[in-house]
Design a protein around this motif. Sequence first.
Motif, PDB file in Angstrom:
ATOM      1  N   ILE A  54      36.236  32.079  38.500  1.00  0.00           N
ATOM      2  CA  ILE A  54      37.328  32.898  39.026  1.00  0.00           C
ATOM      3  C   ILE A  54      38.500  32.839  38.050  1.00  0.00           C
ATOM      4  O   ILE A  54      38.888  31.762  37.589  1.00  0.00           O
ATOM      5  CB  ILE A  54      37.778  32.407  40.421  1.00  0.00           C
ATOM      6  CG1 ILE A  54      36.624  32.498  41.419  1.00  0.00           C
ATOM      7  CG2 ILE A  54      38.996  33.165  40.908  1.00  0.00           C
ATOM      8  CD1 ILE A  54      36.905  31.827  42.754  1.00  0.00           C
ATOM      9  N   ASP A  78      43.106  34.054  46.006  1.00  0.00           N
ATOM     10  CA  ASP A  78      42.739  34.807  47.186  1.00  0.00           C
ATOM     11  C   ASP A  78      41.570  34.079  47.846  1.00  0.00           C
ATOM     12  O   ASP A  78      40.531  33.866  47.209  1.00  0.00           O
ATOM     13  CB  ASP A  78      42.346  36.226  46.771  1.00  0.00           C
ATOM     14  CG  ASP A  78      41.850  37.038  47.944  1.00  0.00           C
ATOM     15  OD1 ASP A  78      42.609  37.206  48.920  1.00  0.00           O
ATOM     16  OD2 ASP A  78      40.686  37.495  47.890  1.00  0.00           O
ATOM     17  N   GLU A  80      39.428  35.009  49.959  1.00  0.00           N
ATOM     18  CA  GLU A  80      38.198  35.801  50.022  1.00  0.00           C
ATOM     19  C   GLU A  80      37.451  35.777  48.690  1.00  0.00           C
ATOM     20  O   GLU A  80      36.223  35.822  48.666  1.00  0.00           O
ATOM     21  CB  GLU A  80      38.497  37.233  50.468  1.00  0.00           C
ATOM     22  CG  GLU A  80      38.890  37.319  51.933  1.00  0.00           C
ATOM     23  CD  GLU A  80      37.925  36.613  52.884  1.00  0.00           C
ATOM     24  OE1 GLU A  80      36.697  36.858  52.783  1.00  0.00           O
ATOM     25  OE2 GLU A  80      38.383  35.812  53.718  1.00  0.00           O
ATOM     26  N   THR A  81      38.174  35.686  47.590  1.00  0.00           N
ATOM     27  CA  THR A  81      37.539  35.565  46.276  1.00  0.00           C
ATOM     28  C   THR A  81      36.828  34.222  46.159  1.00  0.00           C
ATOM     29  O   THR A  81      35.696  34.145  45.661  1.00  0.00           O
ATOM     30  CB  THR A  81      38.581  35.727  45.150  1.00  0.00           C
ATOM     31  OG1 THR A  81      39.221  36.994  45.302  1.00  0.00           O
ATOM     32  CG2 THR A  81      37.947  35.631  43.780  1.00  0.00           C
TER      33      THR A  81
END
Length: 97
Positions: A54, A78, A80-81
């Motif tokens: 990420i 984030d 959700e990432t």
Amino acid sequence: MTSQTNSGSCCTPGGACGSASQADVQVGITTVYKVTGMTCGHCEGAISQEVSAIAGVTSVKAVAATGLATVTSTGPLDDETVRAAVDEAGYELVGRA
């Protein structure tokens, strides 16, 4: 009496002492996530590899025994990432610990 200089000294020529320079200190945001399904070192490595990919993540430490993944990043992540990366590794992100 002669003075000796110690080239291995931790002190700077200006007299400041310390073992780490400003550049050696890791700065970032640390977030701890609860992950289910980890049972071994392979699990830890799989999660670390996916989450490390990420953008902005500087380190990941997943621990199967506690079910926690500690992520350090240059800025806020984030959730959700992170969840998608953990899912890609084959595990489930429960949420922040």
